[in-house]
Design an enzyme around this catalytic site. Structure first.
Site, short mmCIF file in Angstrom:
data_model
loop_
_atom_site.label_atom_id
_atom_site.label_comp_id
_atom_site.label_asym_id
_atom_site.label_seq_id
_atom_site.Cartn_x
_atom_site.Cartn_y
_atom_site.Cartn_z
N GLY A 71 0.81 -1.22 0.00
CA GLY A 71 0.00 0.00 0.00
C GLY A 71 0.83 1.26 0.00
N ALA A 72 1.91 1.26 -0.80
CA ALA A 72 2.90 2.33 -0.70
C ALA A 72 2.72 3.44 -1.73
CB ALA A 72 4.31 1.75 -0.83
N ASN A 73 1.60 3.45 -2.44
CA ASN A 73 1.43 4.49 -3.45
C ASN A 73 0.82 5.78 -2.88
OD1 ASN A 73 -0.97 2.63 -3.42
ND2 ASN A 73 -1.85 4.32 -4.58
N THR A 74 0.36 5.73 -1.64
CA THR A 74 -0.27 6.90 -1.04
C THR A 74 -0.17 6.83 0.48
OG1 THR A 74 -2.29 8.26 -1.04
CG2 THR A 74 -2.58 5.89 -0.87
N GLY A 75 -0.45 7.95 1.13
CA GLY A 75 -0.60 7.99 2.58
C GLY A 75 0.59 7.50 3.38
N TYR A 119 -13.80 -3.61 11.42
CA TYR A 119 -12.47 -2.99 11.35
C TYR A 119 -11.68 -3.30 12.62
CZ TYR A 119 -8.83 0.59 10.97
OH TYR A 119 -7.63 1.26 10.93
N SER A 130 -3.95 -0.36 14.61
CA SER A 130 -4.69 0.88 14.80
C SER A 130 -5.23 0.93 16.22
CB SER A 130 -5.86 0.93 13.80
OG SER A 130 -6.80 1.92 14.16
#
Length: 311
Positions: A22-26, A172, A146
């Site tokens: 998930g390294a394309n954003t945030g 979640y 989280s």
């Protein structure tokens, strides 16, 4: 080491290989960017390769992209095989990607989307890549959890996929609690090998795209409060980066923001919820996760001993 730990405290990463999901954003983008700037060879493991390439183009250093869709076991197996064919070692596996508060949906394999993506996808990926890490002294598996692991959270073995009823916040919470239980059980299994460790982190309240599925009733209040209760993705990535690179980190630890209620601030060692340390549930979840994913880990069976809580 500074009490206000920042990216300036990251040791030189030259010669190390990091895979970040998930390294394309945030948070994932900031994590990968910081590692690359310190000299690591970084692989952005992302669902959308085009977005991944654009993200890589904005980073400095040795950055490449690998297609990986955590909602598909077939894609995870293909992505892991591709990584194994191009890498001879992995020093850091950063299990960062995730979804949050999604409407009721399933992965391509029929798992509830949040549990399937956040936990089972990373469980499978780690198992398929771990033998590239075990020979590497100082290698680490860092899984992002989280504060949501405390909210209405439990491992619902009687309805893991939320087929009888569905609550997006509770689902979640289950997935993020599973991230921690996976980390603690993985560390117990890794301990006899003495080379690779498992660590967890959480970003506090960070302003990222992850919150785009927040129910409408909370969206307006959060918009007004955001400047007070959230921090930038770059700050939110610091606990993950510390867990991944601080030489003082030990296996089984958990890092988060150091401010009040762990909402924001510089990263420090924190403690997860009491139920996250339940050894029997950790081991039951592990067995179920192996069955659901079809992935067996190349590590010894863990002893049934309690894992100490961090202060």
């Amino acid at each position: 080491m500074s009490e206000k730990w920042t990216t300036a405290d990251i040791p030189v990463q030259q010669g190390r290989v990091a895979v970040v999901t998930g390294a394309n954003t945030g948070l994932g983008y900031e994590t990968a960017r910081a590692l690359a700037e310190r000299g690591a060879s970084v692989v952005l493991a992302v669902r959308d390769v085009e977005k991944g390439e654009r993200a890589a183009s904005r980073m400095t250093g040795d950055v490449t992209v690998q297609a990986l869709d955590l909602t598909s076991l077939a894609s995870i197996r293909a992505g892991a095989a591709a990584l194994r064919s191009r890498l001879d070692r992995i020093d850091l596996l950063i299990n960062n990607a995730g979804v949050m508060y999604t409407p009721k949906q399933t992965t391509r394999d029929g798992f509830e989307l949040q549990f399937g993506t956040n936990h089972l996808g990373h469980f499978a990926l780690t198992g398929l890549l771990l033998d590239l890490m075990l020979p590497v002294p100082g290698s680490r598996v860092v899984t992002v959890s989280s504060t949501g692991h405390r909210i209405r959270a439990a491992i619902h073995f009687d309805d893991l996929q939320w087929e009888r009823s569905y609550g997006r916040a509770a689902a979640y919470g289950q997935s993020k609690l599973a991230n921690l239980m996976f980390t603690y059980e993985l560390q117990r299994r890794l301990a006899p090998h003495g080379t690779t460790v498992a660590v967890a982190a959480h970003p506090g309240m960070s302003s990222t795209e992850l919150a785009r599925n927040t129910p409408a009733a909370f969206r307006v209040p959060l918009t007004w409060l955001a400047p007070v209760i959230t921090q930038t993705p770059a700050m939110g990535a610091l606990p993950t980066l510390r867990a991944a690179t601080d030489p003082a980190v030990l296996g089984g630890q958990y890092y988060g923001p150091g401010g009040r209620n762990e909402v924001k601030g510089h990263p420090r060692l924190v403690t997860s919820s009491p139920q996250s340390y339940d050894v029997a549930v950790q081991q039951r979840l592990w067995a179920v996760s192996e069955d659901l994913s079809g992935v067996r880990f190349p590590v010894v069976q863990a002893e049934r001993t309690a894992f100490p809580r961090t202060p």
